[in-house]
Every structure is written in C-alpha cells, then in structure tokens.
Scaffold this motif. Structure first.
Motif, short mmCIF file in Angstrom:
data_model
loop_
_atom_site.label_atom_id
_atom_site.label_comp_id
_atom_site.label_asym_id
_atom_site.label_seq_id
_atom_site.Cartn_x
_atom_site.Cartn_y
_atom_site.Cartn_z
N TYR A 1 0.85 -1.19 0.00
CA TYR A 1 0.00 0.00 0.00
C TYR A 1 0.88 1.24 0.00
O TYR A 1 1.79 1.37 0.81
CB TYR A 1 -0.88 -0.04 1.26
N GLY A 2 0.65 2.17 -0.93
CA GLY A 2 1.40 3.41 -1.00
C GLY A 2 0.52 4.59 -0.65
O GLY A 2 -0.63 4.68 -1.10
N TRP A 3 1.05 5.51 0.15
CA TRP A 3 0.24 6.64 0.61
C TRP A 3 1.06 7.93 0.72
O TRP A 3 2.27 7.91 0.66
CB TRP A 3 -0.41 6.31 1.94
N TYR A 4 0.36 9.05 0.85
CA TYR A 4 0.95 10.36 1.05
C TYR A 4 0.25 11.01 2.24
O TYR A 4 -0.76 10.49 2.73
CB TYR A 4 0.78 11.23 -0.21
N ALA A 5 0.72 12.09 2.74
CA ALA A 5 0.11 12.89 3.82
C ALA A 5 -0.15 12.08 5.09
O ALA A 5 0.51 12.26 6.08
CB ALA A 5 -1.15 13.58 3.35
N SER A 6 -1.14 11.18 5.08
CA SER A 6 -1.41 10.30 6.22
C SER A 6 -1.77 8.92 5.68
O SER A 6 -2.08 8.76 4.50
CB SER A 6 -2.55 10.86 7.09
N HIS A 7 -1.74 7.94 6.55
CA HIS A 7 -1.95 6.56 6.10
C HIS A 7 -3.29 6.36 5.40
O HIS A 7 -3.42 5.50 4.52
CB HIS A 7 -1.80 5.60 7.29
N ASP B 1 -4.60 8.25 3.28
CA ASP B 1 -4.56 8.86 1.95
C ASP B 1 -3.84 7.95 0.96
O ASP B 1 -2.70 8.21 0.57
CB ASP B 1 -3.86 10.23 2.02
N GLY B 2 -4.51 6.91 0.53
CA GLY B 2 -3.91 5.96 -0.40
C GLY B 2 -3.69 6.55 -1.77
O GLY B 2 -4.59 7.15 -2.35
N LEU B 3 -2.49 6.40 -2.29
CA LEU B 3 -2.17 6.87 -3.64
C LEU B 3 -2.21 5.72 -4.64
O LEU B 3 -2.61 5.89 -5.77
CB LEU B 3 -0.79 7.53 -3.63
N GLY B 4 -1.79 4.52 -4.19
CA GLY B 4 -1.81 3.36 -5.07
C GLY B 4 -1.02 2.22 -4.47
O GLY B 4 -0.54 2.30 -3.34
N ASP B 5 -0.90 1.15 -5.22
CA ASP B 5 -0.17 -0.04 -4.78
C ASP B 5 1.16 -0.15 -5.52
O ASP B 5 1.20 -0.07 -6.75
CB ASP B 5 -0.98 -1.31 -5.04
N ALA B 6 2.21 -0.36 -4.75
CA ALA B 6 3.53 -0.64 -5.31
C ALA B 6 3.65 -2.15 -5.45
O ALA B 6 3.40 -2.89 -4.50
CB ALA B 6 4.63 -0.10 -4.39
N VAL B 7 3.99 -2.62 -6.64
CA VAL B 7 4.08 -4.06 -6.91
C VAL B 7 5.49 -4.40 -7.36
O VAL B 7 6.03 -3.77 -8.27
CB VAL B 7 3.06 -4.48 -8.00
N THR B 8 6.09 -5.39 -6.70
CA THR B 8 7.42 -5.86 -7.09
C THR B 8 7.39 -7.36 -7.29
O THR B 8 6.64 -8.08 -6.63
CB THR B 8 8.49 -5.51 -6.03
N VAL B 9 8.18 -7.83 -8.24
CA VAL B 9 8.32 -9.26 -8.50
C VAL B 9 9.74 -9.65 -8.13
O VAL B 9 10.71 -9.06 -8.62
CB VAL B 9 8.03 -9.60 -9.98
N TRP B 10 9.85 -10.64 -7.25
CA TRP B 10 11.14 -11.09 -6.73
C TRP B 10 11.46 -12.47 -7.28
O TRP B 10 10.61 -13.35 -7.29
CB TRP B 10 11.09 -11.16 -5.21
#
Length: 110
Positions: free
Chosen positions: A72-78, A80-89
């Motif tokens: 979960y990605g956010w700004y200002a406060s928790h 305030d969701g901006l979007g999801d960061a997705v990584t493949v390992w």
C-alpha cells in the motif's frame, strides 16, 4: 525503491531505480489539493507499507514461480492511499538471494 516526483498539470511520476520502471499518473483531487503549494520537479512524500499480499506466479515463463508482492502506497497520512507498489522477486541461486526483476505502480482512482 519507489520514488515519486511532482510534475506540472497535476501529474506525478513514479520511478523504481533498480528496475528502470518509470510511469506518469494524474493526481486525484485530494492529492492535488495536498500538493497545491509544491512545485514541479519536487520529490513528493510517498510512503509504502510492508507487503499486504504475496503470491507466487511464474511471470517469466521459466517454470519456476516468482514472488509477486504488493504494498500500500500513501501520502500525507496513512488514510490517503495513492496506489499499490508491486514488485516481482526472483531467487538467484548464484547469489543465494532474492532480486527484484520487475516493478510497477497501480494508482487508486478517487
């Protein structure tokens, strides 16, 4: 590894240096209001939580499943969701470690 940069016209850019990922998105209204006093080119606040989802999937078609992880990605406060960061390992047997082979960002709609 994700960095957000404010752009002109209420847009922002998400980059992931390790993978070369770079994508531009429009800021939704609440985020645009929060960053109204900021200037283009400024690194903006982007915080990401620990993984809330980890699934296995053979994304590169080599017959071995990779770990697909979402944060979960956010700004200002928790809240305030901006979007999801997705990584493949992917596990690298030569280094005996997992390495990020792909990254993306999935913005939330208003």
């Amino acid at each position: 590894g994700f960095v957000a940069t404010l752009l002109a016209d209420n847009q922002y850019k998400i980059e992931h240096a390790e993978t070369g990922y770079c994508q531009v998105f429009p800021l939704h209204t609440a985020a645009a209001e929060y960053y109204a006093d900021s200037s283009a080119g400024e690194i903006i606040f982007l915080e990401v939580d620990s993984f809330y989802e980890v699934v296995t999937n053979d994304v590169d078609g080599d017959g071995i499943a990779e770990l697909c992880c979402t944060q979960y990605g956010w700004y200002a406060s928790h809240a305030d969701g901006l979007g999801d960061a997705v990584t493949v390992w992917k596990y690298n047997p030569q280094t005996a470690a997992f390495e990020i082979i792909r990254a993306s960002f999935e913005p939330y709609e208003e």
